[in-house]
Design an enzyme around this catalytic site. Structure first.
Site, PDB file in Angstrom:
ATOM      1  N   ASP A  35       0.831  -1.209   0.000  1.00  0.00           N
ATOM      2  CA  ASP A  35       0.000   0.000   0.000  1.00  0.00           C
ATOM      3  C   ASP A  35       0.869   1.264   0.000  1.00  0.00           C
ATOM      4  O   ASP A  35       1.992   1.239   0.504  1.00  0.00           O
ATOM      5  CB  ASP A  35      -0.904  -0.030   1.244  1.00  0.00           C
ATOM      6  CG  ASP A  35      -2.032   0.981   1.154  1.00  0.00           C
ATOM      7  OD1 ASP A  35      -2.308   1.481   0.043  1.00  0.00           O
ATOM      8  OD2 ASP A  35      -2.641   1.275   2.195  1.00  0.00           O
ATOM      9  N   HIS A  52       2.698   3.297  -8.894  1.00  0.00           N
ATOM     10  CA  HIS A  52       2.520   1.862  -9.174  1.00  0.00           C
ATOM     11  C   HIS A  52       3.750   1.312  -9.903  1.00  0.00           C
ATOM     12  O   HIS A  52       4.224   0.224  -9.601  1.00  0.00           O
ATOM     13  CB  HIS A  52       1.261   1.636 -10.012  1.00  0.00           C
ATOM     14  CG  HIS A  52      -0.001   2.012  -9.281  1.00  0.00           C
ATOM     15  ND1 HIS A  52      -0.262   1.588  -7.988  1.00  0.00           N
ATOM     16  CD2 HIS A  52      -1.072   2.767  -9.654  1.00  0.00           C
ATOM     17  CE1 HIS A  52      -1.435   2.073  -7.602  1.00  0.00           C
ATOM     18  NE2 HIS A  52      -1.942   2.793  -8.592  1.00  0.00           N
ATOM     19  N   LEU A 146      10.160 -21.303  -3.609  1.00  0.00           N
ATOM     20  CA  LEU A 146       9.081 -20.414  -3.138  1.00  0.00           C
ATOM     21  C   LEU A 146       7.835 -20.477  -4.022  1.00  0.00           C
ATOM     22  O   LEU A 146       7.943 -20.468  -5.254  1.00  0.00           O
ATOM     23  CB  LEU A 146       9.614 -18.968  -3.158  1.00  0.00           C
ATOM     24  CG  LEU A 146       8.607 -17.871  -2.797  1.00  0.00           C
ATOM     25  CD1 LEU A 146       8.364 -17.837  -1.291  1.00  0.00           C
ATOM     26  CD2 LEU A 146       9.095 -16.490  -3.261  1.00  0.00           C
TER      27      LEU A 146
END
Ligand code: FPP
Length: 278
Positions: A35, A52, A146
């Protein structure tokens, strides 16, 4: 841990911080609410899209660091079911960035033995995004390191609703609808993240104290870590600090500490306290 330390300059702040972590007590699954992109951009008088765009590098760093730390799963909140409410141009920027990430990063995911997955209502995505996503998922499917879950068109409530509907559909097809019972295990096994450990650590950047409909079921016992840092500024030090804070937490899962501290001399022990009989 060794895989990470090898890439850091000995004696650098990152190296010192990484070395101070206990490799045996790292989270298995980390969730991140990325955020503050908009505020980061505003504070520099830039358009929100620039925030962004600047958020892609911390994604890369977080993914690579978690892979090197042998974390099992990392879930990044990239686009929520509520994000469609944003102006069309911003939504388009987010999809463009996602496509750019998928095209550019597959090689990086392969180098780091990472399996990409996507969680969310994927059938509502455009066919272009779906194609790129499916291709990247298929390319990385054979990796064993992962698991990177990208939460795309994701909502925690829709995930639970989707799980319940899948349970009902399966029972109907098996002719078991009349005596259908749902329990925690069966619901968990129908979530988008079925088969993965639940998040131990949930990181949120930009200081907001909210869950924002992210992994609602799975974070029941996650440790929450909120940093004031905006996502584009979230660097490796910030991630290692979150892990350090996590290792200081006393996780009790509703129980009590494993090795209770003995009562102080003037503190009554339980047997000495008179308890009501009813
Ligand atoms: C929240 O910041 C961030 C998002 C809604 C999008 C997250 C996307 C990225 C980090 C881009 C790259 C991601 C991938 C996976 C390639 P905000 O816009 O709500 O910030 P604000 O609260 O300051 O306005």
């Amino acid at each position: 841990m060794q895989a990470l330390l090898q890439t850091l300059k000995p004696g650098s702040p990152e190296w010192v911080l990484a070395r101070s972590l206990d490799p045996a007590r790292l989270p298995s699954h980390i969730g991140v609410i990325m955020d503050g992109n908009g505020r980061w951009a505003n504070s520099r008088s830039l358009p929100r899209a620039a925030g962004h765009k600047a958020g892609v590098e911390p994604v890369r760093m977080t993914v690579e660091t978690c892979a090197r730390l042998n974390v099992h799963s990392l879930t990044l909140y990239a686009f929520s079911v509520e994000n469609w409410k944003r102006p069309r141009t911003e939504v388009e920027t987010l999809w463009r960035l996602l496509r750019y990430y998928l095209r550019k990063e597959v090689a990086h995911l392969m180098q780091n033995n990472i399996r990409l997955r996507a969680i969310g209502r994927l059938d509502e995505l455009s066919s272009e995004i779906r194609k790129e996503l499916d291709a990247a998922i298929a390319t990385t499917a054979g990796n064993s390191g992962l698991i990177l879950n990208l939460a795309i068109n994701y909502g925690g409530r829709t995930e639970i609703v989707d799980a319940v509907n899948r349970i009902i559909d399966e029972a109907r097809r098996a002719g078991r609808l009349d005596d259908l019972k749902v329990d925690e295990d069966s619901l968990g096994n129908h979530l988008y993240t079925a088969g993965q450990p639940e998040p131990d650590l949930l990181i949120r950047t930009s200081g907001e104290m909210r869950i924002s409909n992210f992994l609602l079921w799975q974070i029941a016992y996650a440790e929450l870590y909120v940093t004031e840092t905006y996502w584009p500024d979230f660097n490796r030090i910030a991630l290692l600090e979150a892990l350090k804070a996590y290792q200081k937490r006393d996780r009790r899962f509703g129980g009590i500490r494993q090795a209770p501290v003995p009562p102080a001399a003037d503190e009554p022990v339980l047997e000495a306290v008179s308890l009501p009989t009813r």
